[in-house]
Design a protein around this motif. Structure first.
Motif, mmCIF file in Angstrom:
data_model
loop_
_atom_site.group_PDB
_atom_site.id
_atom_site.type_symbol
_atom_site.label_atom_id
_atom_site.label_comp_id
_atom_site.label_asym_id
_atom_site.label_seq_id
_atom_site.Cartn_x
_atom_site.Cartn_y
_atom_site.Cartn_z
ATOM 1 N N LEU A 211 0.812 -1.209 0.000
ATOM 2 C CA LEU A 211 0.000 0.000 0.000
ATOM 3 C C LEU A 211 0.848 1.262 0.000
ATOM 4 C CD1 LEU A 211 -2.632 -0.939 2.747
ATOM 5 C CD2 LEU A 211 -2.966 -1.038 0.290
ATOM 6 N N ILE A 212 0.386 2.259 -0.721
ATOM 7 C CA ILE A 212 0.900 3.625 -0.592
ATOM 8 C C ILE A 212 -0.245 4.435 0.008
ATOM 9 C CG2 ILE A 212 1.835 5.641 -1.776
ATOM 10 C CD1 ILE A 212 2.809 3.783 -3.976
ATOM 11 N N ILE A 213 -0.092 4.872 1.238
ATOM 12 C CA ILE A 213 -1.218 5.416 2.008
ATOM 13 C C ILE A 213 -1.167 6.940 2.031
ATOM 14 C CG2 ILE A 213 -2.356 5.404 4.247
ATOM 15 C CD1 ILE A 213 -1.120 2.670 4.749
ATOM 16 N N ASP A 214 -2.296 7.542 1.665
ATOM 17 C CA ASP A 214 -2.422 8.999 1.744
ATOM 18 C C ASP A 214 -2.938 9.434 3.109
ATOM 19 O OD1 ASP A 214 -1.587 9.675 -0.893
ATOM 20 O OD2 ASP A 214 -3.504 8.976 -1.653
ATOM 21 N N ALA A 215 -3.900 8.688 3.635
ATOM 22 C CA ALA A 215 -4.499 9.057 4.921
ATOM 23 C C ALA A 215 -5.170 7.832 5.518
ATOM 24 C CB ALA A 215 -5.517 10.189 4.747
ATOM 25 N N ALA A 216 -5.325 7.850 6.831
ATOM 26 C CA ALA A 216 -6.006 6.768 7.540
ATOM 27 C C ALA A 216 -6.861 7.354 8.645
ATOM 28 C CB ALA A 216 -5.000 5.779 8.124
ATOM 29 N N MET A 217 -8.010 6.754 8.871
ATOM 30 C CA MET A 217 -8.894 7.186 9.962
ATOM 31 C C MET A 217 -9.451 5.956 10.648
ATOM 32 S SD MET A 217 -12.222 9.734 9.959
ATOM 33 C CE MET A 217 -13.210 8.659 8.927
ATOM 34 N N HIS A 218 -9.138 5.828 11.936
ATOM 35 C CA HIS A 218 -9.628 4.675 12.692
ATOM 36 C C HIS A 218 -10.979 5.008 13.303
ATOM 37 C CE1 HIS A 218 -9.439 0.903 14.783
ATOM 38 N NE2 HIS A 218 -9.649 1.502 15.939
ATOM 39 N N LEU A 219 -11.919 4.078 13.206
ATOM 40 C CA LEU A 219 -13.260 4.228 13.766
ATOM 41 C C LEU A 219 -13.404 3.237 14.914
ATOM 42 C CD1 LEU A 219 -15.206 4.330 10.369
ATOM 43 C CD2 LEU A 219 -14.351 6.272 11.701
ATOM 44 N N PRO A 220 -13.118 3.664 16.144
ATOM 45 C CA PRO A 220 -13.137 2.710 17.275
ATOM 46 C C PRO A 220 -14.508 2.126 17.549
ATOM 47 C CG PRO A 220 -12.885 4.981 18.046
ATOM 48 C CD PRO A 220 -12.745 5.026 16.567
ATOM 49 N N GLU A 221 -15.577 2.835 17.185
ATOM 50 C CA GLU A 221 -16.920 2.327 17.463
ATOM 51 C C GLU A 221 -17.188 1.024 16.732
ATOM 52 O OE1 GLU A 221 -16.240 5.278 16.290
ATOM 53 O OE2 GLU A 221 -16.712 6.719 17.879
#
Length: 311
Positions: A211-221
């Motif tokens: 992967l080449i990652i631009d952004a990540a957002m974790h959703l703990p719910e």
């Protein structure tokens, strides 16, 4: 009498503009670093005087060890041996802490070398330990405050990290797979393109380079991580190569889908029937006014799967 007028007035100052980090710690709102003061922190008031709560009193700021440079990241830690909460303040090449209570803050150095490279490169694991990347390696602090270098097993890989772009790395924790993922740019890459995956239960590492990652957002719910990324894969189905022949960008859920996945055509069938809101008896077929209805779905498949094992 003067005693009924309340406590002595203290002048307030404007809220510092352009704070890099905001943390809630020990009853105050903390602002860390701005362009004018890269090593400064401010904390909001906890007093009854004044018409505006959570404002900033004049002089309620401190410079956290200016000699170690600008603040690069921060995290809240609970250290069991001290039975205190700590605001951990990271620099490029050192780690400091703030603890205590309002008006009696204490500042110190946690480690003189274990700095953090960027704001998204520190994570608190479910076991209470804190892991971060900085100064060319990974560091781990246990919940008793001991900091150790845990990058020895992957030292040869870490030597390839693009140090000039490392501050743009990102990370997240996936408790379902019991791992912390740290994505960093390698060699000449300007974006995070290698994932260093830390198994916080078995204390080991594995590497992903797809992967080449631009952004990540974790959703703990829902315990899911959304990635805006480019996936590297071969044009030959099911054949993954180190050197990609196709680059496809997408937003997808880590571990749960990928751009190659063929979306199947699904046939939906709606089946209705009579339902009674009463048990057997005179009211079995009576009319009722339903205020809520819950529709459920059942997924079935007649597809076949095969497994091939190669020696």
């Amino acid at each position: 009498p003067d005693g009924e007028l309340g406590s002595e007035w203290k002048n307030r100052s404007p809220v510092p503009i352009g704070a890099f980090f905001i943390r809630g710690f020990s009853g105050s709102l903390w602002l860390l670093r701005n362009d004018a003061y890269p090593h400064r922190v401010w904390w909001s008031e906890q007093e009854t005087s004044g018409p505006i709560p959570e404002s900033f009193v004049e002089g309620h700021w401190m410079d956290v060890f200016p000699g170690t440079g600008a603040i690069t990241a921060s995290v809240i830690a609970n250290i069991s041996d001290a039975q205190k909460s700590f605001l951990i303040v990271f620099k490029d090449s050192a780690t400091h802490y703030i603890t205590g209570k309002y008006g009696e803050w204490q500042v110190g150095t946690l480690h003189e070398k274990a700095g953090c490279a960027g704001p998204e490169l520190v994570q608190t694991m479910p076991d209470g330990s804190i892991v971060w990347f900085g100064v060319g390696t990974f560091w781990r602090m246990t919940n008793n405050g001991i900091v150790t270098d845990i990058g020895g097993q992957i030292r040869h890989r870490l030597a390839r990290v693009n140090t000039k772009r490392a501050r743009h790395g990102i990370s997240w924790v996936d408790s379902e797979y019991r791992e912390g993922v740290f994505a960093l740019p390698m060699d000449d890459s300007l974006q995070p393109n290698v994932q260093f995956i830390y198994d916080y239960e078995n204390l080991g590492w594995r590497i992903r380079e797809d992967l080449i990652i631009d952004a990540a957002m974790h959703l703990p719910e829902v315990n899911a991580t959304l990635l805006a990324a480019v996936t590297e894969y071969s044009t030959v189905p099911s054949l993954w190569n180190v050197k990609p022949t196709t680059l496809t960008g997408n937003v997808f859920v880590y571990h749960r889908m990928y751009p190659q996945f063929p979306i199947p055509e699904r046939t939906s069938e709606y089946v209705s029937g009579w339902m009674s809101l009463s048990g057997p008896g005179p009211k079995l077929h009576s009319a009722h006014h339903a205020t809520q209805i819950v529709v459920t779905a059942m997924e079935r498949s007649n597809g076949k799967a095969s497994i091939t094992v190669y020696d």
